[in-house]
Structure formats: C-alpha cells, structure tokens
Write a protein that holds these residues in place. Structure first.
Motif, short mmCIF file in Angstrom:
data_model
loop_
_atom_site.label_atom_id
_atom_site.label_comp_id
_atom_site.label_asym_id
_atom_site.label_seq_id
_atom_site.Cartn_x
_atom_site.Cartn_y
_atom_site.Cartn_z
N TYR A 421 0.84 -1.19 0.00
CA TYR A 421 0.00 0.00 0.00
C TYR A 421 0.89 1.25 0.00
O TYR A 421 1.84 1.35 0.78
CB TYR A 421 -0.89 0.03 1.24
N SER A 422 0.56 2.20 -0.86
CA SER A 422 1.35 3.43 -0.90
C SER A 422 0.56 4.53 -1.60
O SER A 422 -0.43 4.28 -2.28
CB SER A 422 2.68 3.20 -1.64
N ASP A 423 1.04 5.77 -1.43
CA ASP A 423 0.41 6.92 -2.09
C ASP A 423 1.37 8.11 -2.00
O ASP A 423 2.49 7.97 -1.55
CB ASP A 423 -0.93 7.25 -1.43
N PHE A 424 0.91 9.28 -2.41
CA PHE A 424 1.68 10.52 -2.46
C PHE A 424 2.99 10.33 -3.23
O PHE A 424 4.08 10.43 -2.69
CB PHE A 424 1.94 11.05 -1.05
N PRO A 425 2.86 10.08 -4.54
CA PRO A 425 4.04 9.77 -5.36
C PRO A 425 4.78 11.01 -5.83
O PRO A 425 4.23 12.12 -5.91
CB PRO A 425 3.43 9.04 -6.55
N GLU A 426 6.04 10.80 -6.19
CA GLU A 426 6.87 11.82 -6.82
C GLU A 426 7.83 11.15 -7.79
O GLU A 426 8.18 9.98 -7.63
CB GLU A 426 7.69 12.60 -5.78
#
Length: 473
Positions: A421-426
């Motif tokens: 699970y992950s988010d807020f990418p760059e």
C-alpha cells in the motif's frame, strides 16, 4: 492514537486531534538548527525544502463536524546551507482572505469546515466576503461557507512564481525574504504572502466582462503540472454545481494562453472530484472517477460527495498540441476511455508511445474521501467492506480511432509483486511527461493509523518502474 487538544474557552468546548495532526496555532520565527546525521548534498546548498499542510488556528465552530483538512495553510521550511550549523527552520501561515478576516475579529472562527452542511449566517458571510474582495475573491461562487485555506500543496511556475494551492479556490502567491545579512549561509528566511494569484491574461480568448480566468467562476486545483520541455503550467478548474470543468495552460511567462471548458463523462453529467491528472509531452490525461458531488445530500445536512460503486471510471485524453504555438486550441476535444470502477487521488508518471499512453497512478477500489463521502450501488446506499488503501497501478490507454466514439484500455494491472500500500508519489520533475525509471512514494502502514481514519505513512519507497521492484525503503 495519542491526541492533542484545542480549547475554546468562550464556548467551553475542547476539540481532540490525533497527535500527528495537533495544530501549532502560532508561526515559528526562523531559527538556527544543526544537522545531526549525515550532511546536506552540495547541490542543495542555498535551497529551501518546503512543506504545506493544514494547521487549525482557531477552535472550530462545529467540533463534531471538523475535518483535518480544515486548518489554515502553514508552510514549514528548512533553508539548506553549507555546514552542519548553518541550517535554519521556520513556519508561517499563508495569510488568506479568510485568515485576515478571522484575525480582524480577534481570532474568532468565521467559517465552518468542509463537512458542515449549509447554514444561512455562514453563507451570507461568505457572500459578503466575495463582494468585499472584488474583483479577486479567493474562491468561486459555489464555495459558499468555507474559506480558502491554501493548505493543499506548493507549486513553482515556469516563471519561478511560488504558489500555495487549494483544491476549491485560487492559489496564493508567496515568497521568502532574507534577513540577518552576511550572505546566504548566515541569513534567515521570512515568509511573505503577496495575495491571490492572478495569471496574466494576455493571449487567451477573453470574455469582455468575465475574462478567461475569473476568480468568481474558477478554481485552480491542488496538483497542477509543469512541463519541463516548455515550462508551461497545466491546471484544472471544476464547477461542482455547474457540472463542467476547464483545463488551463500558462506559458513560461505565467500568461494564460488557453482555458477550455468540457462536460463530465458520466451518464447523468454529474460532477466529480478531479483532484489530480497527468501530462505527457503532447497530451493531458484526465482522471474522472465516480466520487460524485451530491447536492441534495449536502443541502440536506450530509457530506458533499457520494462514491458510486456501480459507475465506471473514465480517463480522458486531450491533445496539448492542437493549439499550435501554445495552449489547447478552441477546437480541443477529450477522447474518453471507460475503465473499471476505481478511484485515484494521485498520479505518479505518464508518457506516450505512438497512439497509446502509459499511466502510473495509485488506485483505490473505493473511497470515502477521508470522511467526505457516502457510498451507493445501483442507486442504493451501501457501505463497502474494502480497505481504503491505494496500490500503484498501471494503465495503458489508447485514444479513439477514426469512427470510434471512445478509446479503450489496453492494459490494467497492479505494479509489482509485493502488493504494498502506498500513495503521495513523486518523480524527478525533469521527467514529467516522459519515460522514467524511478518513482517515489510513501508506504501506508497496514497495522497502524494516524487517527481520525487517516492512514499512517511509515516509510519512503523507491520503485523501479522498469523492473517493477522496490529498490529501497
């Protein structure tokens, strides 16, 4: 979760906050700090690391209806210099129109939060604020009783203008002033709010009264994109009640060269939250997913959105080159691609290959928008039993060919075997719109929460998109 509190002595109420979101309530003057581990890379000397987020300065009018997004925008910064003891840290509020109005009232909250249903006195105050701030109110006509907090994000335009953004309003132009003398390594910084940002409207087709970008009609959403090839800024503006959205383009000199308006693709024309999108070197890639504005529910005292679990999601592909020397052109059309039901708050990377587009974004099966939405399926209210956590997903999209009404999804799959699970990418911004190998995001803890239903992000991840592996975390 550990909590902090905000006390309203006059009202006799105490509002509890998860500790990670406990407000500071006051700015912090820039002060010296030292590096306690490692060193600042030479390439970053003289630079400034900034973070924008909500900080609840005043006790909320309705503590039971507060949301952690409601706080005034606070910019935290660290001035990076050579030497372990030459760094400085400070934080300050973005002084928006609503912030100044509340300061004039001695620190009394005058606006409610985003979950509160309409109340006549607050609506009238919001209307008066828009009249008072003619011709540049900081939020459009349909934002009726919440203030522009400028707390969503930060953007540097192609010209170098620094903006603090807000999803449902216009951005604020901010800048830093140096003080202390003695050169960059010994000076400290002070944040200055210049005011509501207004792009120069030199080349865009302009309405004789309203203009191409009008502060009463438009917003400038949180995640505008800067093209590294042209230095153009591409941004979205959407009208939840009028059920239309616009795509705007600023050139490298911050002049508005294009502002084209389109209809949403859903069967009943409903407006959705278009929080983010993506660009390639030649296209704008829209994400119109079924987190729909529910006017009846909102006016009846409920939250503003409904997630429709039975509706398709749509990706829209718009040609950036149609306008020739700049902008989208007045004949711009969106090629819509229908996809399986889902929602994406944030995109990581996107590029084109011939007539296809490769998009990486963080996909949720459903979303309640962190407490701002109900759920429905086939017209009936429903509460899903699915965790609202995102995973990185890849779509390959093909635009509509001659004689075809819509494009199609060529590929849709989760990225990597780890199922993290992950988010807020760059990504490296020099690769925006281009093929890129590495993407970075924040891992979402599977066992812990920050409180208030907010995910806890516990690690930075480096994803190799070519090999679909996590190389560092």
């Amino acid at each position: 979760a550990v909590t902090g509190s905000l006390r309203d002595e006059e009202a006799g109420t105490t509002t509890e906050f998860p500790e990670l979101m406990r407000p500071l309530r006051e700015p912090r003057e820039s002060r010296r700090v030292r590096v306690i581990s490692g060193s600042v890379p030479e390439a970053l000397h003289g630079g400034v690391f900034m973070r924008n987020g909500p900080d609840q300065r005043h006790a909320p009018l309705f503590p039971e209806g507060r949301h952690w997004f409601d706080g005034d925008g606070m910019i935290h910064w660290c001035h990076l210099s050579a030497g372990d003891g030459a760094q400085s840290y400070g934080c300050s509020y973005v002084e928006t129109q609503g912030f100044k109005e509340e300061r004039e009232k001695g620190g009394e909250a005058l606006y409610c939060g985003i979950k509160q249903s309409p109340i006549l006195d607050l609506v009238l105050h919001g209307m008066w604020s828009k009249v008072r701030n003619f011709p540049t109110p900081d939020r459009p006509w349909w934002v009726i009783q919440t203030k522009n907090t400028a707390n969503n994000g930060l953007l540097v335009t192609g010209k170098g203008t620094l903006l603090a953004t807000y999803e449902a309003g216009s951005p604020y132009e901010i800048r830093f002033e140096r003080s202390g003398g003695g050169g960059a390594d010994s000076s400290t910084l002070r944040l200055v709010t210049e005011g509501v940002y207004t792009p120069t409207q030199r080349d865009a087709p302009v309405h004789p009264i309203l203009g191409a970008y009008n502060h009463y009609l438009h917003n400038f959403t949180a995640h505008a994109k800067v093209c590294p090839r042209t230095n153009e800024v591409i941004f979205l503006s959407y009208d939840l009640i009028g059920q239309r959205f616009s795509v705007g383009v600023l050139d490298s000199d911050d002049s508005l060269v294009s502002m084209e308006t389109f209809e949403f693709p859903f069967a009943e024309g409903e407006a959705c939250m278009m929080h983010d999108f993506a660009i390639t070197e030649g296209k704008v890639v829209l994400m119109a997913h079924p987190l729909l504005f529910d006017k009846e529910q909102s006016m009846g005292g409920g939250v503003p959105f409904t997630y429709d679990m039975s509706a398709p999601s749509f990706f829209g592909i718009l040609d950036r080159r149609r306008g020739g020397s700049g902008g989208l052109g007045t004949e711009a059309e969106v090629s819509w691609v229908e996809a399986d039901n889902c929602y994406c708050f944030h995109s990581m990377a996107c590029w084109e290959e011939g007539e296809t587009v490769h998009l990486y974004a963080h996909r949720l099966d459903v979303t309640g928008a962190l407490g701002m939405a109900t759920f429905r399926r086939d017209g009936n209210e429903e509460r899903p039993l699915v965790e609202e956590k995102a995973r990185l997903h890849k779509w390959t999209l093909q635009t509509a060919g001659r004689g075809e009404a819509r494009g199609k999804v060529v590929e849709s799959r989760e990225v990597g075997a780890e199922r993290i699970y992950s988010d807020f990418p760059e990504i490296n911004p020099e690769y925006t719109g281009r093929p890129v190998r590495y993407g970075y995001s924040l891992r979402i803890s599977e066992g812990k929460s920050a409180g208030d239903g907010v995910p806890l992000f516990d690690r930075v991840m480096k994803m190799n998109l070519e090999e679909e592996t996590v190389e560092a975390s």
